[in-house]
Design an enzyme around this catalytic site. Structure first.
Site, PDB file in Angstrom:
ATOM      1  CG  HIS A  10      -0.143   0.017   2.528  1.00  0.00           C
ATOM      2  ND1 HIS A  10       0.420   1.160   3.047  1.00  0.00           N
ATOM      3  CD2 HIS A  10       0.174  -0.981   3.383  1.00  0.00           C
ATOM      4  CE1 HIS A  10       1.038   0.874   4.180  1.00  0.00           C
ATOM      5  NE2 HIS A  10       0.910  -0.422   4.409  1.00  0.00           N
ATOM      6  N   GLY A  11       0.243   2.406  -0.270  1.00  0.00           N
ATOM      7  CA  GLY A  11       0.932   3.685  -0.213  1.00  0.00           C
ATOM      8  C   GLY A  11       1.210   4.111   1.226  1.00  0.00           C
ATOM      9  CG  LEU A  14      -1.979   9.458  10.320  1.00  0.00           C
ATOM     10  CD1 LEU A  14      -1.344  10.803   9.966  1.00  0.00           C
ATOM     11  CD2 LEU A  14      -3.392   9.659  10.870  1.00  0.00           C
ATOM     12  N   GLY A  15       0.102   6.235   9.766  1.00  0.00           N
ATOM     13  CA  GLY A  15       0.919   5.558  10.758  1.00  0.00           C
ATOM     14  C   GLY A  15       2.397   5.506  10.395  1.00  0.00           C
ATOM     15  NE  ARG A  65      -1.462   0.228   6.674  1.00  0.00           N
ATOM     16  CZ  ARG A  65      -1.887  -0.129   7.864  1.00  0.00           C
ATOM     17  NH1 ARG A  65      -2.953   0.473   8.395  1.00  0.00           N
ATOM     18  NH2 ARG A  65      -1.285  -1.091   8.549  1.00  0.00           N
ATOM     19  CD  GLU A  88       1.462  -4.718   8.762  1.00  0.00           C
ATOM     20  OE1 GLU A  88       1.920  -5.882   8.637  1.00  0.00           O
ATOM     21  OE2 GLU A  88       2.014  -3.710   8.294  1.00  0.00           O
TER      22      GLU A  88
END
Length: 215
Positions: A10-11, A14-15, A65, A88
């Protein structure tokens, strides 16, 4: 018959730029950053060149995400599946910042594969679920005539490395020596003449202690 599985991280989320975000937003709900959205659009252009309008089946981690990354790719697919086994590694629910750092240090000392996060998963747990996914995917490709020969998997860095570990029977020592791919970077697995091949190796932050390699 040539079969391809394209693994895509994924791109930027925020994390990835604010670790304290995990304390107020569940991991599965963390959005892409503006940069992450740009990365996904750019990768979409590269993927369309790679796919050349061939039919594609997409399997996507249900995390926000990953789903948003897929949407921004703009890649047409004939089959789209939210696949929880591609999520994840589970770090538990909302994370305490001090506890988070303790967990990361313990995981580094113990080993990323076997250390089970408090209220979460070990790398071995993720390995088990991606193995289940791969077994089912290979059966679909082999026995379902409507399933495309090209599969796009939009997932996460550790999950991508473990998918390859299972596919190529890499050692645990080698897995723990590999770095995650950059955001919106892909790897292509191709099945030709009964053998899977990886188009590019993952970067390594050290040589594998057992001297095994990705080839």
């Amino acid at each position: 018959m040539s079969v391809r599985i394209i693994l895509l991280r994924h791109g930027e989320s925020l994390g990835n730029v604010d670790e304290l975000a995990y304390c107020r937003i569940p991991d599965h709900a963390l959005p892409l950053t503006a940069r992450g959205e740009e990365q996904a659009r750019a990768e979409g252009s590269r993927l369309r060149d790679l796919l050349r309008d061939r039919p594609v089946a997409a399997y996507i981690s249900p995390y926000v995400r990953a789903m948003r990354t897929f949407e921004l790719l703009g890649v047409p697919v004939v089959r789209r599946v939210q696949e929880p086994r591609l999520r994840e590694q589970d770090w538990g629910n909302l994370q305490d910042p001090v506890g988070q750092q303790v967990q990361k240090q313990k995981r580094h000392e113990f080993g990323h594969f076997f250390y089970r996060l408090e209220h979460g998963e070990s790398g071995a747990d993720v390995d088990d679920r991606v193995a289940s996914f791969l077994t089912e995917l290979e059966a679909r490709i082999r026995h379902d005539p409507t399933h495309p020969d090209t599969t796009l998997v939009v997932s996460h860095g550790l999950t991508m490395r473990l998918l390859c570990r299972r596919m190529f029977s890499w050692s645990i020592e080698l897995f723990e020596s590999l770095s995650n791919p950059p955001h919106c970077d892909h790897r292509v697995l191709t099945l030709e003449h009964g053998r899977w091949r990886l188009d590019r190796p993952f970067a390594q932050w050290r040589d594998s202690p057992d001297a095994t390699t990705q080839t």
